[in-house]
Design a protein around this motif. Structure first.
Motif, PDB file in Angstrom:
ATOM      1  N   ARG A 193       0.829  -1.206   0.000  1.00 12.57           N
ATOM      2  CA  ARG A 193       0.000   0.000   0.000  1.00 12.57           C
ATOM      3  C   ARG A 193       0.861   1.253   0.000  1.00 12.57           C
ATOM      4  NH1 ARG A 193      -2.959  -3.444   3.346  1.00 12.57           N
ATOM      5  NH2 ARG A 193      -5.184  -3.621   2.848  1.00 12.57           N
ATOM      6  N   ILE A 194       0.370   2.281  -0.689  1.00 17.58           N
ATOM      7  CA  ILE A 194       0.946   3.619  -0.588  1.00 17.58           C
ATOM      8  C   ILE A 194      -0.138   4.534  -0.043  1.00 17.58           C
ATOM      9  CG2 ILE A 194       1.956   5.575  -1.812  1.00 17.58           C
ATOM     10  CD1 ILE A 194       3.038   3.662  -3.878  1.00 17.58           C
ATOM     11  N   LYS A 195       0.214   5.325   0.973  1.00 18.40           N
ATOM     12  CA  LYS A 195      -0.723   6.266   1.581  1.00 18.40           C
ATOM     13  C   LYS A 195      -0.365   7.695   1.170  1.00 18.40           C
ATOM     14  CE  LYS A 195      -3.079   3.455   4.434  1.00 18.40           C
ATOM     15  NZ  LYS A 195      -4.548   3.371   4.530  1.00 18.40           N
ATOM     16  N   GLN A 232      -5.567   8.330   3.671  1.00 22.41           N
ATOM     17  CA  GLN A 232      -6.135   7.870   2.408  1.00 22.41           C
ATOM     18  C   GLN A 232      -5.137   7.014   1.628  1.00 22.41           C
ATOM     19  OE1 GLN A 232      -9.158   7.914   0.957  1.00 22.41           O
ATOM     20  NE2 GLN A 232      -8.178   6.727  -0.659  1.00 22.41           N
ATOM     21  N   THR A 233      -5.590   5.831   1.198  1.00 20.79           N
ATOM     22  CA  THR A 233      -4.750   4.965   0.374  1.00 20.79           C
ATOM     23  C   THR A 233      -4.657   5.520  -1.040  1.00 20.79           C
ATOM     24  OG1 THR A 233      -5.363   3.014   1.661  1.00 20.79           O
ATOM     25  CG2 THR A 233      -4.450   2.627  -0.522  1.00 20.79           C
ATOM     26  N   LYS A 234      -3.449   5.511  -1.576  1.00 23.63           N
ATOM     27  CA  LYS A 234      -3.190   6.007  -2.928  1.00 23.63           C
ATOM     28  C   LYS A 234      -3.097   4.859  -3.929  1.00 23.63           C
ATOM     29  CE  LYS A 234       0.169   9.036  -5.269  1.00 23.63           C
ATOM     30  NZ  LYS A 234       1.427   9.821  -5.046  1.00 23.63           N
ATOM     31  N   TYR A 235      -2.516   3.747  -3.496  1.00 29.08           N
ATOM     32  CA  TYR A 235      -2.267   2.614  -4.396  1.00 29.08           C
ATOM     33  C   TYR A 235      -2.260   1.336  -3.577  1.00 29.08           C
ATOM     34  CZ  TYR A 235       0.366  -0.379  -7.689  1.00 29.08           C
ATOM     35  OH  TYR A 235       0.771  -1.400  -8.516  1.00 29.08           O
ATOM     36  N   ARG A 236      -2.814   0.267  -4.154  1.00 25.94           N
ATOM     37  CA  ARG A 236      -2.812  -1.026  -3.463  1.00 25.94           C
ATOM     38  C   ARG A 236      -2.712  -2.151  -4.477  1.00 25.94           C
ATOM     39  NH1 ARG A 236      -8.194  -2.726  -0.854  1.00 25.94           N
ATOM     40  NH2 ARG A 236      -8.370  -4.072  -2.681  1.00 25.94           N
ATOM     41  N   VAL A 237      -1.846  -3.106  -4.180  1.00 25.98           N
ATOM     42  CA  VAL A 237      -1.701  -4.278  -5.039  1.00 25.98           C
ATOM     43  C   VAL A 237      -1.090  -5.399  -4.206  1.00 25.98           C
ATOM     44  CG1 VAL A 237       0.633  -3.727  -5.853  1.00 25.98           C
ATOM     45  CG2 VAL A 237      -0.907  -5.068  -7.321  1.00 25.98           C
ATOM     46  N   ASP A 238      -1.348  -6.628  -4.580  1.00 27.13           N
ATOM     47  CA  ASP A 238      -0.757  -7.779  -3.900  1.00 27.13           C
ATOM     48  C   ASP A 238       0.518  -8.217  -4.613  1.00 27.13           C
ATOM     49  OD1 ASP A 238      -2.670  -7.981  -1.916  1.00 27.13           O
ATOM     50  OD2 ASP A 238      -3.959  -9.305  -3.095  1.00 27.13           O
ATOM     51  N   TYR A 239       1.481  -8.664  -3.818  1.00 24.43           N
ATOM     52  CA  TYR A 239       2.723  -9.230  -4.342  1.00 24.43           C
ATOM     53  C   TYR A 239       2.827 -10.693  -3.936  1.00 24.43           C
ATOM     54  CZ  TYR A 239       5.034  -4.931  -5.934  1.00 24.43           C
ATOM     55  OH  TYR A 239       5.383  -3.792  -6.620  1.00 24.43           O
ATOM     56  N   VAL A 240       3.385 -11.501  -4.822  1.00 31.56           N
ATOM     57  CA  VAL A 240       3.718 -12.889  -4.525  1.00 31.56           C
ATOM     58  C   VAL A 240       5.185 -13.090  -4.877  1.00 31.56           C
ATOM     59  CG1 VAL A 240       3.274 -15.308  -5.043  1.00 31.56           C
ATOM     60  CG2 VAL A 240       1.371 -13.694  -4.978  1.00 31.56           C
ATOM     61  N   ARG A 241       6.013 -13.240  -3.860  1.00 35.08           N
ATOM     62  CA  ARG A 241       7.456 -13.445  -4.035  1.00 35.08           C
ATOM     63  C   ARG A 241       8.060 -12.423  -5.004  1.00 35.08           C
ATOM     64  NH1 ARG A 241       9.824 -17.709  -1.882  1.00 35.08           N
ATOM     65  NH2 ARG A 241      11.454 -17.830  -3.482  1.00 35.08           N
ATOM     66  N   GLY A 242       7.767 -11.158  -4.734  1.00 37.20           N
ATOM     67  CA  GLY A 242       8.383 -10.074  -5.484  1.00 37.20           C
ATOM     68  C   GLY A 242       7.678  -9.653  -6.752  1.00 37.20           C
ATOM     69  N   LEU A 243       6.587 -10.316  -7.110  1.00 33.68           N
ATOM     70  CA  LEU A 243       5.883 -10.012  -8.355  1.00 33.68           C
ATOM     71  C   LEU A 243       4.443  -9.605  -8.065  1.00 33.68           C
ATOM     72  CD1 LEU A 243       7.095 -13.049 -10.512  1.00 33.68           C
ATOM     73  CD2 LEU A 243       8.085 -10.753 -10.418  1.00 33.68           C
TER      74      LEU A 243
END
Length: 281
Positions: free
Chosen positions: A113-115, A121-132
Motif C-alpha cells: 500500500r501507498i498512503k 487515504q490509500t493512494k495505491y494497493r496491489v498484492d505481491y507474490v514473491r516479489g511479483l
C-alpha cells in the motif's frame, strides 16, 4: 435374567455412545459455522504487527531473475542484519506519501500500500507474490474516489485496465493481451460526461507534461498568449467548458520538484487567446 441384564447394558452402552457422538458432532458443526467467513482474495501478510516496520533504505538487496514462458522479471531479495527479511518495511517518498511493504523471506509478499501524505487515504494497493505483482491493483484520488483498476500476473498487466475521471466517470478502458506483455488489443476513451471520444487520441493527451521543469516545450505554460485553437489542435476538444475556462483531464503532468503526477489542466481563454493555466490533481 443374566442374558436380559447383559442386553440391557449393551443397549444402554450404545445409547450413551450415540448421545456422545451427537453432542460432539453438534459442537464440530457449530464451530465450523462460526469459523467460516467471506472468502478473502488478500494474500497472507508476511509481516506481523508486533514488530515495528523497518525503513527499506537501511536494507541491502540482491537481484534475482524470475523467468516464465511469457516474461522474464528481475526481482529484489532484501536482507536485514545479514538475513532475508520477513516483516513490514516502509518507504517514505519526497511528496510525503509513505509505502508499507510486507516481506517474506526477503521478497515483497502480501498487500502493498501507498498512503497519501497524512497517512489516512490509500493512494495505491496491489498484492505481491514473491516479489511479483499479482491480482487486482487499485489507485485512488486524494479525496478517496477511484482512479484506476487493473490486473497483474507475474508482474505484467493484462486484461481490462480502467481509469476514471475525478468525477467518477470512466476515463479510459484498455484491453491488454494475456500472452504478450504490454500489447493493447482494444481501447476506448470518454469525456467527463461519459460520452465516447472518437478518432485518434490527440498527441497532447499522450505526452508527459511538466510543471517546475526546465524544458519550455514540456511546460503547459508554453500555451499562454497563444491562440485558443492551438489547444484543440494539441489536446482535442476540452472535457469541460464553462464560460472562458477549458478543462482537460486524463493528462500526465509531472511536478519536477516533488515528483508528483497530476492529471488535470485548466486553461483560461480571453479574446481568443490563452491567458492562464492551472494544474490540478
Amino acid at each position: 435374567m443374566k442374558i436380559a441384564g447383559i442386553l440391557l447394558c449393551v443397549s444402554a452402552l450404545f445409547l450413551v455412545g450415540c448421545g456422545g457422538d451427537d453432542g460432539g458432532g453438534d459442537s464440530d458443526i457449530s464451530t465450523t459455522k462460526i469459523n467460516q467467513g467471506p472468502a478473502s482474495t488478500n494474500i497472507t501478510q508476511g509481516a506481523t504487527n508486533a514488530v515495528p516496520p523497518v525503513d527499506i533504505s537501511t536494507m541491502k538487496y540482491i537481484r534475482r531473475t524470475n523467468a516464465t514462458a511469457i516474461i522474464t522479471n528481475i526481482v529484489r531479495v532484501y536482507y536485514h542484519d545479514k538475513k532475508r527479511f520477513t516483516g513490514n518495511a516502509i518507504k517514505n517518498d519526497k511528496d510525503g506519501s509513505q509505502a508499507l511493504i510486507p516481506m517474506k523471506d526477503g521478497y515483497w509478499h502480501g498487500t502493498f500500500r501507498i498512503k497519501y501524505p497524512g497517512g489516512k487515504q490509500t493512494k495505491y494497493r496491489v498484492d505481491y507474490v514473491r516479489g511479483l505483482r499479482s491480482g487486482a491493483a487499485y489507485t485512488w484520488y486524494a479525496n478517496g474516489k477511484a482512479r484506476s483498476r487493473s490486473f497483474y500476473t507475474n508482474d505484467f498487466r493484462f486484461g481490462i485496465w480502467t481509469t476514471f475521471h475525478p468525477n467518477g466517470k470512466t476515463n479510459k478502458v484498455m484491453v491488454l493481451s494475456t500472452k504478450i506483455p504490454g500489447k493493447v488489443l482494444r481501447r476506448a476513451a470518454f469525456d467527463l460526461t461519459g460520452r465516447p471520444l472518437t478518432g485518434k487520441t490527440p498527441a497532447g493527451r499522450k505526452f508527459q507534461w511538466q510543471v517546475n521543469g526546465t524544458d519550455p516545450l514540456k511546460k503547459l505554460s508554453y500555451y499562454i498568449n497563444r491562440l485558443a485553437p492551438s489547444l484543440t489542435t494539441v489536446f482535442g476538444n476540452p472535457d469541460q467548458r464553462r464560460g472562458n475556462v477549458w478543462t482537460y483531464s486524463g493528462l500526465t503532468i509531472r511536478d519536477m520538484k516533488t515528483g508528483q503526477i497530476k492529471h488535470t489542466a485548466r486553461f483560461t481563454v480571453n479574446n481568443g487567446k490563452v491567458v492562464a493555466v492551472e494544474v490540478l490533481p
